[in-house]
Design a protein around this motif. Structure first.
Motif, PDB file in Angstrom:
ATOM      1  N   HIS A   1       0.935  -1.175   0.019  1.00  0.00           N
ATOM      2  CA  HIS A   1       0.045   0.024   0.047  1.00  0.00           C
ATOM      3  C   HIS A   1       0.836   1.367   0.201  1.00  0.00           C
ATOM      4  N   ASP A   2       2.069   1.131  -0.674  1.00  0.00           N
ATOM      5  CA  ASP A   2       3.145   2.397  -0.758  1.00  0.00           C
ATOM      6  C   ASP A   2       3.299   3.072   0.433  1.00  0.00           C
ATOM      7  N   TYR A   3       3.752   2.527   1.484  1.00  0.00           N
ATOM      8  CA  TYR A   3       4.326   2.717   2.497  1.00  0.00           C
ATOM      9  C   TYR A   3       5.805   2.602   2.672  1.00  0.00           C
ATOM     10  N   VAL A   4       6.685   3.619   2.816  1.00  0.00           N
ATOM     11  CA  VAL A   4       8.144   3.293   2.609  1.00  0.00           C
ATOM     12  C   VAL A   4       8.419   2.644   3.826  1.00  0.00           C
ATOM     13  N   ILE A   5       9.614   1.717   3.697  1.00  0.00           N
ATOM     14  CA  ILE A   5      10.234   1.069   4.772  1.00  0.00           C
ATOM     15  C   ILE A   5      10.367   2.049   6.041  1.00  0.00           C
ATOM     16  N   PHE A   6      11.100   3.047   5.808  1.00  0.00           N
ATOM     17  CA  PHE A   6      11.600   4.126   7.056  1.00  0.00           C
ATOM     18  C   PHE A   6      10.432   4.381   7.791  1.00  0.00           C
ATOM     19  N   GLN A   7       9.270   4.720   7.259  1.00  0.00           N
ATOM     20  CA  GLN A   7       7.895   4.860   7.946  1.00  0.00           C
ATOM     21  C   GLN A   7       7.468   3.793   8.728  1.00  0.00           C
TER      22      GLN A   7
ATOM     23  N   LEU B   1      15.347   7.078  16.331  1.00  0.00           N
ATOM     24  CA  LEU B   1      16.019   8.327  16.077  1.00  0.00           C
ATOM     25  C   LEU B   1      16.389   8.366  14.623  1.00  0.00           C
ATOM     26  N   LEU B   2      17.067   7.528  14.093  1.00  0.00           N
ATOM     27  CA  LEU B   2      17.407   7.352  12.825  1.00  0.00           C
ATOM     28  C   LEU B   2      16.450   7.469  11.670  1.00  0.00           C
ATOM     29  N   CYS B   3      15.414   6.585  12.142  1.00  0.00           N
ATOM     30  CA  CYS B   3      14.329   6.814  10.804  1.00  0.00           C
ATOM     31  C   CYS B   3      13.457   8.044  11.035  1.00  0.00           C
ATOM     32  N   GLY B   4      13.378   8.609  12.298  1.00  0.00           N
ATOM     33  CA  GLY B   4      12.667   9.779  12.525  1.00  0.00           C
ATOM     34  C   GLY B   4      13.211  10.714  11.990  1.00  0.00           C
ATOM     35  N   ALA B   5      14.485  10.796  11.708  1.00  0.00           N
ATOM     36  CA  ALA B   5      15.080  12.060  10.881  1.00  0.00           C
ATOM     37  C   ALA B   5      14.682  12.039   9.297  1.00  0.00           C
ATOM     38  N   PHE B   6      14.331  11.125   8.700  1.00  0.00           N
ATOM     39  CA  PHE B   6      13.717  10.955   7.464  1.00  0.00           C
ATOM     40  C   PHE B   6      12.076  11.226   7.362  1.00  0.00           C
ATOM     41  N   MET B   7      11.661  11.205   8.677  1.00  0.00           N
ATOM     42  CA  MET B   7       9.970  11.560   8.538  1.00  0.00           C
ATOM     43  C   MET B   7       9.359  12.859   7.886  1.00  0.00           C
ATOM     44  N   PRO B   8      10.145  13.732   8.138  1.00  0.00           N
ATOM     45  CA  PRO B   8       9.676  15.224   7.429  1.00  0.00           C
ATOM     46  C   PRO B   8       9.677  15.063   6.045  1.00  0.00           C
ATOM     47  N   PHE B   9      10.505  14.257   5.427  1.00  0.00           N
ATOM     48  CA  PHE B   9      10.621  14.198   4.003  1.00  0.00           C
ATOM     49  C   PHE B   9       9.705  12.867   3.429  1.00  0.00           C
ATOM     50  N   LEU B  10       9.654  11.798   4.151  1.00  0.00           N
ATOM     51  CA  LEU B  10       8.926  10.473   3.671  1.00  0.00           C
ATOM     52  C   LEU B  10       7.684  10.335   4.482  1.00  0.00           C
ATOM     53  N   TRP B  11       7.105  11.004   5.519  1.00  0.00           N
ATOM     54  CA  TRP B  11       5.977  10.631   5.801  1.00  0.00           C
ATOM     55  C   TRP B  11       4.890  10.722   5.153  1.00  0.00           C
TER      56      TRP B  11
ATOM     57  N   THR C   1       0.602  10.185   5.466  1.00  0.00           N
ATOM     58  CA  THR C   1      -0.345  10.277   6.678  1.00  0.00           C
ATOM     59  C   THR C   1      -1.155   8.758   6.271  1.00  0.00           C
ATOM     60  N   PRO C   2      -0.890   7.898   7.238  1.00  0.00           N
ATOM     61  CA  PRO C   2      -1.954   6.556   7.271  1.00  0.00           C
ATOM     62  C   PRO C   2      -3.267   6.681   7.393  1.00  0.00           C
ATOM     63  N   SER C   3      -4.072   5.727   6.952  1.00  0.00           N
ATOM     64  CA  SER C   3      -5.644   5.680   7.559  1.00  0.00           C
ATOM     65  C   SER C   3      -5.491   5.112   8.858  1.00  0.00           C
ATOM     66  N   LEU C   4      -6.292   5.011   9.723  1.00  0.00           N
ATOM     67  CA  LEU C   4      -6.606   4.756  11.059  1.00  0.00           C
ATOM     68  C   LEU C   4      -6.218   3.075  11.000  1.00  0.00           C
ATOM     69  N   PHE C   5      -6.784   2.514   9.802  1.00  0.00           N
ATOM     70  CA  PHE C   5      -6.603   0.961   9.964  1.00  0.00           C
ATOM     71  C   PHE C   5      -5.009   0.694   9.773  1.00  0.00           C
ATOM     72  N   ASP C   6      -4.347   1.344   8.622  1.00  0.00           N
ATOM     73  CA  ASP C   6      -3.230   1.253   8.654  1.00  0.00           C
ATOM     74  C   ASP C   6      -2.203   1.593   9.768  1.00  0.00           C
ATOM     75  N   LEU C   7      -2.488   3.031  10.348  1.00  0.00           N
ATOM     76  CA  LEU C   7      -1.674   3.106  11.647  1.00  0.00           C
ATOM     77  C   LEU C   7      -1.831   2.123  12.564  1.00  0.00           C
ATOM     78  N   GLY C   8      -3.010   1.534  12.818  1.00  0.00           N
ATOM     79  CA  GLY C   8      -3.159   0.507  13.774  1.00  0.00           C
ATOM     80  C   GLY C   8      -2.303  -1.000  13.500  1.00  0.00           C
ATOM     81  N   LEU C   9      -2.044  -1.098  12.088  1.00  0.00           N
ATOM     82  CA  LEU C   9      -1.349  -2.078  11.743  1.00  0.00           C
ATOM     83  C   LEU C   9      -0.062  -2.011  12.048  1.00  0.00           C
ATOM     84  N   MET C  10       0.688  -0.825  11.898  1.00  0.00           N
ATOM     85  CA  MET C  10       1.920  -0.160  12.092  1.00  0.00           C
ATOM     86  C   MET C  10       2.085  -0.423  13.639  1.00  0.00           C
ATOM     87  N   VAL C  11       1.359   0.006  14.407  1.00  0.00           N
ATOM     88  CA  VAL C  11       1.347  -0.332  15.978  1.00  0.00           C
ATOM     89  C   VAL C  11       1.526  -1.627  16.421  1.00  0.00           C
ATOM     90  N   GLY C  12       0.421  -2.487  15.655  1.00  0.00           N
ATOM     91  CA  GLY C  12       0.597  -3.919  15.770  1.00  0.00           C
ATOM     92  C   GLY C  12       1.617  -4.393  15.485  1.00  0.00           C
TER      93      GLY C  12
END
Length: 296
Positions: free
Chosen positions: A40-46, A198-208, A210-221
């Motif tokens: 679903h097109d989320y980059v690995i860093f995110q 810390l390392l991946c967070g440094a890329f978030m301003p450029f690569l973030w 915004t996920p849906s609530l479902f996808d965010l839940g998957l990331m937390v899971g």
């Protein structure tokens, strides 16, 4: 004894094997979630950022002030940092190659890792690898090759990336065993995942994205599953040698078959069933061999 102070190595191989099998089964769920998110097109860093942040919060909560002080005062910061770098590199190589290789080729190449671990355990950890352990690794690798049923010839550079990822993972496994006597499991989790965050967070301003609530839940899971898998795997190395733990990684394929059917309705082929039987047999071989060795 608290998690943050338990560094004692034991010689309970059977318990270590069970912990490792449970840990790798959990990692199968992790791989299924990552596959979904990448599709679903989320980059690995995110994905790594949310995953590592979730694990870090849990590890900080469990380890508390003692765990933080343990990390800051650790005399193994170099080894911990090297291991974190190896794991991050393995993730990036593996999931980059996944975009270009068919899944069967990807799985077959990556499961060279347990064989690499077994060979490296001889030279780096000076472990004695008996005939049962060699037989387990060889049978398991053949089983994976049959189950994956690779077709066609892979492009060279993605195939090399997978082998590099397997080698990085093997080195990281060696480091877990090398520093386990001095570093509690929870401290390793705090250090590794805190560094990833810390390392991946440094890329978030450029690569973030915004996920849906479902996808965010998957990331937390994903973070919850990964944290549980990490803890089980780290603890398994406290009880059993790396060369004994290595073949149990093959059992994750059986879990992957089940998840593949439940999520994507993929049914195993005849070769997949044959391979799965051999993979299960590989773990039974080493477990039976260890029990026979203790009883002799």
């Amino acid at each position: 004894m608290s998690l943050a102070t338990n560094t004692k190595l034991t010689d309970n191989t059977q318990w270590g094997l069970l912990l490792a099998i449970a840990g790798y089964s959990v990692f199968s769920g992790q791989d299924a979630i990552v596959k979904w998110l990448v599709m679903h097109d989320y980059v690995i860093f995110q994905v790594l950022f949310v995953r590592s942040l979730t694990i870090s919060i849990i590890a900080f909560s469990v380890g508390g002030k003692t765990g933080m002080l343990g990390v800051l005062r650790s005399s193994n910061k170099g080894g911990l940092a090297l291991r974190a770098g190896l794991l991050l590199s393995a993730w990036l190589c593996y999931f980059t190659a996944a975009k270009y290789l068919p899944l069967p080729d990807l799985v077959t190449l990556y499961y060279a890792a347990p064989l690499i671990v077994t060979v490296m355990s001889i030279f780096i950890l000076h472990e004695k690898v008996n005939a049962w352990r060699w037989a387990s690794v060889i049978v398991g690798f053949i089983g994976v090759a049959i189950a994956a049923n690779p077709t066609g010839r892979a492009e060279l550079w993605p195939a090399l990336l997978v082998l590099v990822a397997a080698t990085f993972w093997a080195f990281a496994t060696m480091l877990v065993r090398k520093i386990m006597h001095a570093e509690p499991t929870i401290n390793q989790m705090i250090f590794t995942n805190g560094g990833f965050t810390l390392l991946c967070g440094a890329f978030m301003p450029f690569l973030w994205h915004t996920p849906s609530l479902f996808d965010l839940g998957l990331m937390v899971g994903l973070g919850l599953l990964s944290g549980a898998g990490q803890y089980l795997l780290y603890e398994s190395f406290r009880h059993a040698p790396a060369s004994v733990i290595a073949p149990t990684e093959y059992t994750a394929l059986a879990s992957s078959v089940v998840l593949g059917y439940l999520v994507w309705h993929d049914l195993p082929t005849h070769t997949g069933i044959i391979g799965a039987v051999m993979i299960v047999a590989s773990s039974l071989i080493v477990m039976w061999g260890e029990r026979k060795g203790k009883g002799s």
